[in-house]
Design a protein around this motif. Structure first.
Motif, PDB file in Angstrom:
ATOM      1  N   PRO A  35       0.825  -1.217   0.000  1.00 30.04           N
ATOM      2  CA  PRO A  35       0.000   0.000   0.000  1.00 30.04           C
ATOM      3  C   PRO A  35       0.861   1.271   0.000  1.00 30.04           C
ATOM      4  CG  PRO A  35      -0.825  -1.576   1.608  1.00 30.04           C
ATOM      5  CD  PRO A  35       0.473  -2.129   1.089  1.00 30.04           C
ATOM      6  N   PHE A  36       0.369   2.294  -0.702  1.00 31.64           N
ATOM      7  CA  PHE A  36       1.109   3.562  -0.768  1.00 31.64           C
ATOM      8  C   PHE A  36       1.449   4.073   0.626  1.00 31.64           C
ATOM      9  CE2 PHE A  36      -0.784   3.816  -5.082  1.00 31.64           C
ATOM     10  CZ  PHE A  36       0.378   4.065  -5.795  1.00 31.64           C
ATOM     11  N   ALA A  37       0.511   3.935   1.554  1.00 31.33           N
ATOM     12  CA  ALA A  37       0.746   4.450   2.899  1.00 31.33           C
ATOM     13  C   ALA A  37       1.964   3.784   3.534  1.00 31.33           C
ATOM     14  CB  ALA A  37      -0.487   4.239   3.770  1.00 31.33           C
ATOM     15  N   GLU A  38       2.115   2.462   3.274  1.00 29.76           N
ATOM     16  CA  GLU A  38       3.261   1.761   3.859  1.00 29.76           C
ATOM     17  C   GLU A  38       4.574   2.153   3.195  1.00 29.76           C
ATOM     18  OE1 GLU A  38       2.839  -2.493   4.309  1.00 29.76           O
ATOM     19  OE2 GLU A  38       0.746  -2.234   4.932  1.00 29.76           O
ATOM     20  N   LEU A  39       4.466   2.676   1.989  1.00 31.72           N
ATOM     21  CA  LEU A  39       5.672   3.162   1.301  1.00 31.72           C
ATOM     22  C   LEU A  39       5.983   4.610   1.697  1.00 31.72           C
ATOM     23  CD1 LEU A  39       4.908   1.734  -2.262  1.00 31.72           C
ATOM     24  CD2 LEU A  39       6.635   0.890  -0.640  1.00 31.72           C
ATOM     25  N   GLY A  40       5.151   5.154   2.588  1.00 35.72           N
ATOM     26  CA  GLY A  40       5.407   6.503   3.080  1.00 35.72           C
ATOM     27  C   GLY A  40       4.684   7.594   2.308  1.00 35.72           C
ATOM     28  N   TYR A  41       3.712   7.212   1.459  1.00 38.36           N
ATOM     29  CA  TYR A  41       3.012   8.225   0.670  1.00 38.36           C
ATOM     30  C   TYR A  41       1.608   8.450   1.217  1.00 38.36           C
ATOM     31  CZ  TYR A  41       6.879   7.440  -2.490  1.00 38.36           C
ATOM     32  OH  TYR A  41       8.136   7.334  -3.010  1.00 38.36           O
ATOM     33  N   ASP A  42       1.337   9.666   1.633  1.00 38.52           N
ATOM     34  CA  ASP A  42       0.013  10.000   2.160  1.00 38.52           C
ATOM     35  C   ASP A  42      -0.933  10.319   1.004  1.00 38.52           C
ATOM     36  OD1 ASP A  42       0.839  12.482   1.293  1.00 38.52           O
ATOM     37  OD2 ASP A  42       1.204  13.265   3.301  1.00 38.52           O
ATOM     38  N   SER A  43      -2.170  10.651   1.353  1.00 38.62           N
ATOM     39  CA  SER A  43      -3.174  10.861   0.310  1.00 38.62           C
ATOM     40  C   SER A  43      -2.806  12.029  -0.606  1.00 38.62           C
ATOM     41  CB  SER A  43      -4.542  11.104   0.951  1.00 38.62           C
ATOM     42  OG  SER A  43      -4.464  12.178   1.857  1.00 38.62           O
ATOM     43  N   LEU A  44      -2.101  13.020  -0.033  1.00 34.90           N
ATOM     44  CA  LEU A  44      -1.677  14.152  -0.849  1.00 34.90           C
ATOM     45  C   LEU A  44      -0.683  13.684  -1.915  1.00 34.90           C
ATOM     46  CD1 LEU A  44      -2.478  17.099  -0.711  1.00 34.90           C
ATOM     47  CD2 LEU A  44      -0.520  17.527   0.770  1.00 34.90           C
ATOM     48  N   ALA A  45       0.208  12.790  -1.509  1.00 32.99           N
ATOM     49  CA  ALA A  45       1.182  12.260  -2.470  1.00 32.99           C
ATOM     50  C   ALA A  45       0.462  11.503  -3.585  1.00 32.99           C
ATOM     51  CB  ALA A  45       2.174  11.347  -1.756  1.00 32.99           C
ATOM     52  N   VAL A  46      -0.543  10.711  -3.215  1.00 35.20           N
ATOM     53  CA  VAL A  46      -1.261   9.933  -4.231  1.00 35.20           C
ATOM     54  C   VAL A  46      -1.999  10.878  -5.194  1.00 35.20           C
ATOM     55  CG1 VAL A  46      -3.001   8.159  -4.632  1.00 35.20           C
ATOM     56  CG2 VAL A  46      -1.427   7.935  -2.706  1.00 35.20           C
ATOM     57  N   LEU A  47      -2.521  11.968  -4.667  1.00 31.67           N
ATOM     58  CA  LEU A  47      -3.136  12.979  -5.551  1.00 31.67           C
ATOM     59  C   LEU A  47      -2.108  13.541  -6.527  1.00 31.67           C
ATOM     60  CD1 LEU A  47      -5.456  15.075  -3.201  1.00 31.67           C
ATOM     61  CD2 LEU A  47      -6.156  13.529  -5.035  1.00 31.67           C
ATOM     62  N   ALA A  48      -0.889  13.736  -6.018  1.00 32.79           N
ATOM     63  CA  ALA A  48       0.172  14.247  -6.891  1.00 32.79           C
ATOM     64  C   ALA A  48       0.481  13.241  -7.996  1.00 32.79           C
ATOM     65  CB  ALA A  48       1.432  14.542  -6.071  1.00 32.79           C
ATOM     66  N   PHE A  49       0.505  11.952  -7.637  1.00 32.25           N
ATOM     67  CA  PHE A  49       0.769  10.918  -8.657  1.00 32.25           C
ATOM     68  C   PHE A  49      -0.333  10.947  -9.725  1.00 32.25           C
ATOM     69  CE2 PHE A  49       2.569   8.177  -4.949  1.00 32.25           C
ATOM     70  CZ  PHE A  49       3.667   9.006  -4.874  1.00 32.25           C
ATOM     71  N   GLN A  50      -1.570  11.072  -9.262  1.00 33.53           N
ATOM     72  CA  GLN A  50      -2.695  11.071 -10.205  1.00 33.53           C
ATOM     73  C   GLN A  50      -2.571  12.184 -11.238  1.00 33.53           C
ATOM     74  OE1 GLN A  50      -6.183  11.314  -7.790  1.00 33.53           O
ATOM     75  NE2 GLN A  50      -6.312   9.110  -7.520  1.00 33.53           N
ATOM     76  N   ALA A  51      -2.185  13.368 -10.748  1.00 30.09           N
ATOM     77  CA  ALA A  51      -2.074  14.497 -11.673  1.00 30.09           C
ATOM     78  C   ALA A  51      -1.024  14.206 -12.743  1.00 30.09           C
ATOM     79  CB  ALA A  51      -1.720  15.774 -10.900  1.00 30.09           C
ATOM     80  N   ARG A  52       0.070  13.592 -12.306  1.00 26.11           N
ATOM     81  CA  ARG A  52       1.151  13.302 -13.256  1.00 26.11           C
ATOM     82  C   ARG A  52       0.783  12.150 -14.190  1.00 26.11           C
ATOM     83  NH1 ARG A  52       6.138  15.149 -11.562  1.00 26.11           N
ATOM     84  NH2 ARG A  52       6.981  14.013 -13.327  1.00 26.11           N
ATOM     85  N   ILE A  53       0.021  11.183 -13.679  1.00 23.59           N
ATOM     86  CA  ILE A  53      -0.413  10.065 -14.530  1.00 23.59           C
ATOM     87  C   ILE A  53      -1.326  10.599 -15.635  1.00 23.59           C
ATOM     88  CG2 ILE A  53      -1.814   7.959 -14.621  1.00 23.59           C
ATOM     89  CD1 ILE A  53      -0.869   7.388 -11.701  1.00 23.59           C
ATOM     90  N   GLN A  54      -2.226  11.478 -15.237  1.00 23.19           N
ATOM     91  CA  GLN A  54      -3.151  12.068 -16.211  1.00 23.19           C
ATOM     92  C   GLN A  54      -2.394  12.831 -17.288  1.00 23.19           C
ATOM     93  OE1 GLN A  54      -6.571  14.091 -14.611  1.00 23.19           O
ATOM     94  NE2 GLN A  54      -6.681  15.514 -16.325  1.00 23.19           N
ATOM     95  N   GLU A  55      -1.375  13.578 -16.824  1.00 26.83           N
ATOM     96  CA  GLU A  55      -0.572  14.375 -17.737  1.00 26.83           C
ATOM     97  C   GLU A  55       0.161  13.460 -18.735  1.00 26.83           C
ATOM     98  OE1 GLU A  55       1.739  17.079 -15.275  1.00 26.83           O
ATOM     99  OE2 GLU A  55       3.416  16.630 -16.624  1.00 26.83           O
TER     100      GLU A  55
END
Lengths: 88, 413
Positions: A35-55
């Motif tokens: 899980p992202f959380a266990e890798l140290g990524y909070d929900s804000l980080a996952v939102l950041a990933f989403q924006a870049r994936i979309q891009e």
């Protein structure tokens, strides 16, 4: 040119560049089902990933898609399903 | 809301003292406490051409930039998510805790607090994201813009990183905030905190912040920061600051930590409106802080001045020092000619510097100043050996903040 497939390598590159890497975490390791959380990524980080994936892929990633991507593999699968379904 | 009335620690009753037990410095003349201190005593000056952005066309092109700051000393996740000012704060905070011998993981998390001051916030990060917004559109704005640029970001990141979940906050009072947080740290101890990580860092050397400062008209167009000098023409900004650890003397003693010194008195005032004809508030801040410390002017061994670098402001500060201490009544110095003016960071750095001066019995000199325009006992040219028991640190902030902090040497064991 939009890519026809989104890979775990693509995602890890995005994770690294837009949110950094926690101490003690090796993104080159077997992290696909962690899980992202266990890798140290909070929900804000996952939102950041989403924006870049979309891009990068053109797949629309509204905020509520976070529910579809608890882990890196889940995220990659979700993006590829959307690509195959022509959602972009 | 926690109320002091519900807390019973000795500090709330005025029977305990707050002491500083760990310190750090991140400046243009040195990153790390001892490197900074050695270079300050050596007369180093960190004012140099700005390299962080292209200054072609800017009327001022020098500042106290920290060369080659190693962001690898900050966790990589946080480098990406935070502004350069927070990078400095994270490193300074970690160094200060280590210097104090404090491992937050071993202490009750709700009794550990973080109070920082910030005068400029995360404006480099903010400028980058705002440029992305207007050049490329909302989807190109990074999510961390939501937290990276606001004043409390450094406090928040330090709190998260070290698991310090007690009462924490940020003070914004331009330069003076760097002293006011020390008073806030004492309040935090009074409310039950064991350990308070406090201080301030700044990183305002980016086009948006630098341009704002140039427009403010207070910087030296000559590119020289010569406080109290005949050639004084304004100040120059710098980046960096200091963090330090404050705890009660009893707590320090119980864990056998050796204090650098005691926070003995503080006062903050605000200047009256310019058209009232009433005097500025600096003198009242000095006298109130001395009174709280129970210290007479003749007890003060050194003053770390605000040292604005504009002739009128220098004269006003010199007048206050002469009124309170008598003509040439106390040695006066400043770190700012060496580091640039660091907004809240300078006040915090001066706290650290004053305590190092006490530790080593030496007053660092004001660099570059040769022809004083004021009748003060300025420490010039070289460090001055002196037995220092009591130091006064001053900070004034636009548009009218004044703060004074009295530090005393820790009682010998």
């Amino acid at each position: 040119m939009q890519p026809t497939e989104f890979t775990l390598t693509d995602l890890v590159e995005i994770m690294r560049s837009c949110a950094g890497v926690d101490e003690g975490v090796d993104l080159d390791g077997d992290i696909g089902d962690t899980p992202f959380a266990e890798l140290g990524y909070d929900s804000l980080a996952v939102l950041a990933f989403q924006a870049r994936i979309q891009e990068r892929t053109g797949v629309p990633m509204p905020d509520d898609t976070v529910a579809h991507m608890p882990t890196p593999n889940a995220a990659v699968d979700f993006v590829n399903q959307q690509i195959r379904a022509g959602v972009r | 809301m926690t109320s002091a009335a519900t807390a019973t620690p000795a500090l709330a009753r005025g029977t305990a003292r707050a002491v500083v037990t760990g310190m750090s410095a991140v400046t243009a003349i040195g990153v790390g406490l001892e490197e900074y201190w050695r270079n300050l005593l050596d007369g180093a000056c960190g004012i140099r051409p700005i390299t962080r952005f292209d200054t072609t066309g800017y009327p001022i092109r020098v500042a106290g930039e920290i060369p080659d700051f190693d962001s690898a000393r900050v966790p990589s996740r946080l480098v990406v998510q935070t502004d350069r000012w927070t990078h400095f704060g994270l490193l300074a905070g970690e160094l200060a805790l280590a210097d104090a011998g404090v491992d937050p993981a071993e202490l009750p998390e709700y009794e550990l607090s973080v109070h920082t001051a910030s005068g400029s916030g995360g404006n480099e990060f903010g400028q980058r994201e705002l440029q992305a917004l207007w050049a490329e559109g909302p989807s190109r704005v990074g999510v961390y813009q939501s937290i990276a640029w606001f004043y409390a970001a450094t406090t928040g990141q330090l709190s998260i990183r070290h698991g310090m979940k007690g009462w924490s906050g940020v003070l914004v009072a331009e330069q003076a905030g760097g002293l006011d947080v020390v008073a806030q740290a004492r309040r935090s101890l009074a409310q039950g905190s064991r350990i308070v990580l406090t201080g301030a860092t700044e990183a305002a050397l980016n086009p948006a912040a630098f341009t704002s400062q140039i427009a403010g008209g207070m910087l030296s167009a000559a590119g020289e920061y010569l406080p109290f000098d005949e050639a004084a023409s304004g100040f120059l900004p710098g980046e960096g600051g200091a963090m330090f650890v404050v705890e009660s003397a009893e707590h320090a003693s119980a864990r056998a930590a050796r204090p650098y010194g005691v926070v003995a008195g503080h006062a903050a005032t605000f200047d009256p409106a310019p058209d009232t004809g009433r005097p500025p508030g600096l003198r009242r801040a000095v006298e109130t802080a001395l009174a709280e410390a129970g210290v007479a002017p003749s007890d003060v061994d050194v003053v770390f001045a605000d040292a604005d670098g504009r002739a009128e402001a220098d004269a006003a500060e010199a007048l206050v020092l002469t009124e309170v201490f008598g003509p040439r009544g106390v040695p006066v110095t400043t770190t700012k000619a060496a580091t640039g003016r660091l907004v809240a960071g300078s006040a915090a750095l001066d706290v650290v510097t004053a305590l190092l001066a006490m530790r080593d019995g030496v007053i660092p000199p004001v660099v570059n100043v040769r022809r004083p325009a004021v009748d003060l006992d300025l420490v010039l040219d070289r460090p001055r050996p002196a037995a220092l028991r009591t130091a006064l640190v001053l900070a004034r902030g636009y548009p009218g903040f004044n703060s004074a902090l009295v530090l005393r040497a820790a009682a010998p064991n």
